[in-house]
Design a protein around this motif. Structure first.
Motif, mmCIF file in Angstrom:
data_model
loop_
_atom_site.group_PDB
_atom_site.id
_atom_site.type_symbol
_atom_site.label_atom_id
_atom_site.label_comp_id
_atom_site.label_asym_id
_atom_site.label_seq_id
_atom_site.Cartn_x
_atom_site.Cartn_y
_atom_site.Cartn_z
ATOM 1 N N ILE A 10 -5.658 90.497 88.130
ATOM 2 C CA ILE A 10 -4.804 91.689 87.960
ATOM 3 C C ILE A 10 -5.662 92.898 87.563
ATOM 4 O O ILE A 10 -5.524 93.988 88.110
ATOM 5 C CB ILE A 10 -3.698 91.415 86.907
ATOM 6 C CG1 ILE A 10 -2.710 90.386 87.471
ATOM 7 C CG2 ILE A 10 -2.977 92.696 86.528
ATOM 8 C CD1 ILE A 10 -1.693 89.881 86.481
ATOM 9 N N VAL A 11 -6.586 92.655 86.647
ATOM 10 C CA VAL A 11 -7.474 93.745 86.203
ATOM 11 C C VAL A 11 -8.321 94.234 87.380
ATOM 12 O O VAL A 11 -8.488 95.441 87.592
ATOM 13 C CB VAL A 11 -8.377 93.261 85.036
ATOM 14 C CG1 VAL A 11 -9.434 94.305 84.703
ATOM 15 C CG2 VAL A 11 -7.530 92.958 83.812
ATOM 16 N N ASP A 12 -8.840 93.284 88.167
ATOM 17 C CA ASP A 12 -9.697 93.646 89.315
ATOM 18 C C ASP A 12 -8.948 94.525 90.308
ATOM 19 O O ASP A 12 -9.464 95.526 90.785
ATOM 20 C CB ASP A 12 -10.188 92.383 90.041
ATOM 21 C CG ASP A 12 -11.209 91.620 89.213
ATOM 22 O OD1 ASP A 12 -11.706 92.195 88.231
ATOM 23 O OD2 ASP A 12 -11.481 90.450 89.558
ATOM 24 N N ILE A 13 -7.706 94.118 90.614
ATOM 25 C CA ILE A 13 -6.916 94.885 91.587
ATOM 26 C C ILE A 13 -6.622 96.280 91.030
ATOM 27 O O ILE A 13 -6.710 97.281 91.737
ATOM 28 C CB ILE A 13 -5.586 94.155 91.911
ATOM 29 C CG1 ILE A 13 -5.856 92.807 92.599
ATOM 30 C CG2 ILE A 13 -4.654 95.028 92.757
ATOM 31 C CD1 ILE A 13 -6.264 92.874 94.040
ATOM 32 N N ARG A 14 -6.299 96.325 89.738
ATOM 33 C CA ARG A 14 -5.982 97.611 89.125
ATOM 34 C C ARG A 14 -7.193 98.547 89.194
ATOM 35 O O ARG A 14 -7.091 99.709 89.584
ATOM 36 C CB ARG A 14 -5.586 97.389 87.655
ATOM 37 C CG ARG A 14 -5.083 98.656 86.987
ATOM 38 C CD ARG A 14 -5.112 98.543 85.489
ATOM 39 N NE ARG A 14 -4.482 97.318 85.029
ATOM 40 C CZ ARG A 14 -4.877 96.631 83.956
ATOM 41 N NH1 ARG A 14 -5.918 97.021 83.251
ATOM 42 N NH2 ARG A 14 -4.245 95.544 83.586
#
Lengths: 304, 277
Positions: A169-173
């Motif tokens: 999730i952090v990576d996509i954000r």
């Protein structure tokens, strides 16, 4: 303000049920538009319509200045990259082969840029691994990589963090933020997780039952959700004068109530008000979370 | 359209099912040549390599059904058809590019069969006996009928949205067409009279066979009907071209190409209006 995508009373009927009911929205150029709504609210339907996968029953939309009913809308779509629901990738191809295939579909003259896109989404080391053997997060990133081919001006991401682990999730954000910052890509991200969107969106559209219930900027949302004290007095005008003299930010809600955006000393305020002939009746601390704001917008009765 | 074709043919080159079916056609050609060579040596049968080249036609429907449902079905099951539409390609172009690739794959598979029969059969059985103009006319008609099959199975696959459903429908359709064609041929091949008994002369010992009208022999109008059904059915066209009946060299390509155009027009119309997920 310049908008890359506008919809005007867009309606989509599936037999007798309406997925969109006169949806009107505006996605500003250069924004990260958080498209928020519960499951089944109509988020994916709107994205499908904009991508040309489905036709609206009535209403219209404008993409880069071209109407959805215009035959030339396909030219506007060439400036769009999209991930609709699940990532659209060939499972029997590697990440690189998938991007090459998309380059061919787009008719790009060379395969330059594939390495950069793979690096951008963190899939540069997947080698000969087929997409069918990718984890869900990797597939999601590959779907975004495919959408990024051709350097689109608008990226439509439908629930891009669905099923991802916290790191994913952090990576996509971070990827979305980087695309927006470095390439000035306008991004429309749909999600039912408001908290997640609040970390990246510059604008919001709240959808419920197929219609937009409210559009607002991130600043407006922050203001709505600020920590404040709701003060009830006998005379709001006297309260305003007193708070002005104290240099405190506030917002008058009615003749007798106001929200005060500061930590206040109640006895000090009470005595200052009484000197103006105004009585302090109640003080309630308010801390509206994004979720509760959303619930208050759409009503909380029918969550799936 | 050119971009889609380039992408389509590139994917075709990597398609396992395409190479599997092409290998199957080559293996079948070798197997048929081997069986015929064995029979030629055992019974002295004369074998015409030209006739052998026509035999794959009866299987073309099943091969095309499998290929189309898997190759095009992947675009639905993997969701990649969305990439084509979302990146600004017209649905008509997407349909036509898939049809072109499917037709090309079917024809390529047949050409591989012909080349293999020629490479293996001619050295074994000698030169082609059948007059070459007739052979080329038959192969031309077979290619037209194969295109009709491509039109039908592209139509089914592009309309169905689900790879499983389209595979099942396509295979059932291919088998149904073959069954229908065999039924029509069965009726048309009925003899006008059938042997109903024999009388043996007691003195000379001569046997006289008694024939009576065949109740299953179709009337003239029934013959016309079954012949028409056979001509419009791609499987019927293929059976005639493979040697089960004398084909009409004008009617068969006309029917095949009309079907190709009709199914393409209908399929493209449906696909254009279709809501995709």
């Amino acid at each position: 303000m310049e908008y890359v995508l506008e919809t005007n009373k867009l309606t989509k009927m599936y037999k007798h049920s309406a997925a969109l009911s006169g949806l009107t929205m505006h996605v500003p150029k250069g924004s990260i538009y958080g498209f928020v709504g519960r499951n089944g609210a109509g988020k994916t339907t709107l994205i499908r319509i904009v991508c040309g996968l489905q036709s609206p029953t009535s209403g219209d939309y404008t993409l880069f200045g071209r109407s959805g009913g215009d035959r030339a809308i396909v030219r506007s779509r060439r400036r769009v990259g999209a991930v609709v629901e699940t990532p659209s990738v060939y499972r029997d191809m590697t990440a690189r082969e998938n991007l090459r295939q998309q380059y061919r579909i787009l008719g790009l003259p060379t395969f330059d840029g594939i390495d950069e896109i793979l690096r951008l989404v963190g899939l540069e080391d997947t080698g000969k691994k087929k997409a069918r053997n990718f984890s869900l997060g990797m597939r999601q990133r590959l779907g975004i990589a495919v959408a990024l081919c051709g350097d689109p001006d608008l990226l439509l991401l439908d629930e891009p963090t669905n099923g991802l682990d916290p790191q994913g999730i952090v990576d996509i954000r971070e990827l979305i933020l980087r695309l927006n910052r470095e390439r000035s890509t306008t991004v429309l991200v749909s999600s039912h997780i408001l908290d997640e969107l609040s970390k990246l969106a510059t604008h919001y559209g709240f959808i419920d039952d197929g219609r937009i219930v409210r559009e607002m900027s991130a600043e407006e949302l922050d203001a709505e959700c600020r920590k404040c004290a709701r003060v009830e007095v006998t005379d709001a005008k006297a309260l305003a004068r007193t708070l002005d003299s104290m240099g405190i930010e506030y917002r008058i809600l009615s003749d007798t109530t106001a929200d005060v955006f500061a930590k206040i000393n109640v006895s000090q305020l009470s005595s200052a008000l009484s000197s103006s002939g105004c009585e302090l009746l109640t003080v309630t601390e308010r801390d509206e979370s994004l979720e509760s704001f959303y619930i208050s917008l759409v009503g909380g009765g029918r969550h799936e | 359209m050119n971009k889609l074709l380039r992408a389509g043919f590139s994917r075709l080159g990597r398609s396992c099912v395409f190479w599997l079916l092409t290998s199957f056609s080559a293996a079948l050609a070798i197997f048929m040549c081997a069986v015929c060579f064995k029979n030629m040596n055992a019974h002295g049968d004369a074998v015409d390599a030209g006739q052998l080249m026509l035999n794959y036609s009866t299987l073309t429907g099943v091969v095309t059904a499998i290929f189309a449902s898997i190759y095009i079905g992947v675009d639905y099951s993997d969701g990649t058809v969305r990439n084509k539409i979302a990146s600004g390609h017209r649905r008509f172009d997407i349909y036509l590019s898939n049809l072109t690739v499917t037709t090309a794959a079917g024809l390529f598979s047949y050409v591989v069969f012909i080349i293999t029969v020629a490479a293996v059969g001619i050295p074994l059985f000698g030169s082609i006996i059948m007059p070459l103009p007739r052979l080329f006319a038959l192969l031309g008609c077979i290619f037209a009928a194969a295109s009709a099959y491509s039109g039908i199975f592209t139509f089914i696959t592009m309309s169905a949205s689900s790879r499983t459903v389209s595979a099942a429908l396509s295979l059932l359709c291919a088998l149904a067409l073959i069954m229908a064609a065999l039924t029509c041929l069965g009726v048309l091949e009925q003899e006008k009279e059938i042997l109903s008994g024999s009388v043996t002369d007691g003195e000379s010992g001569e046997v006289e066979f008694v024939y009576s009208p065949n109740p299953r022999y179709p009337t003239e109008s029934e013959r016309k009907l079954y012949k028409t059904l056979l001509d419009i059915n791609p499987a019927g066209q293929m059976l005639q071209l493979a040697g089960r009946a004398e084909p009409d060299f004008k009617l068969i390509p006309l029917c095949a190409l009309s079907e190709f155009v009709a199914f393409t027009a209908l399929g493209a119309f449906i696909f254009r209006r279709k809501d995709l997920r």
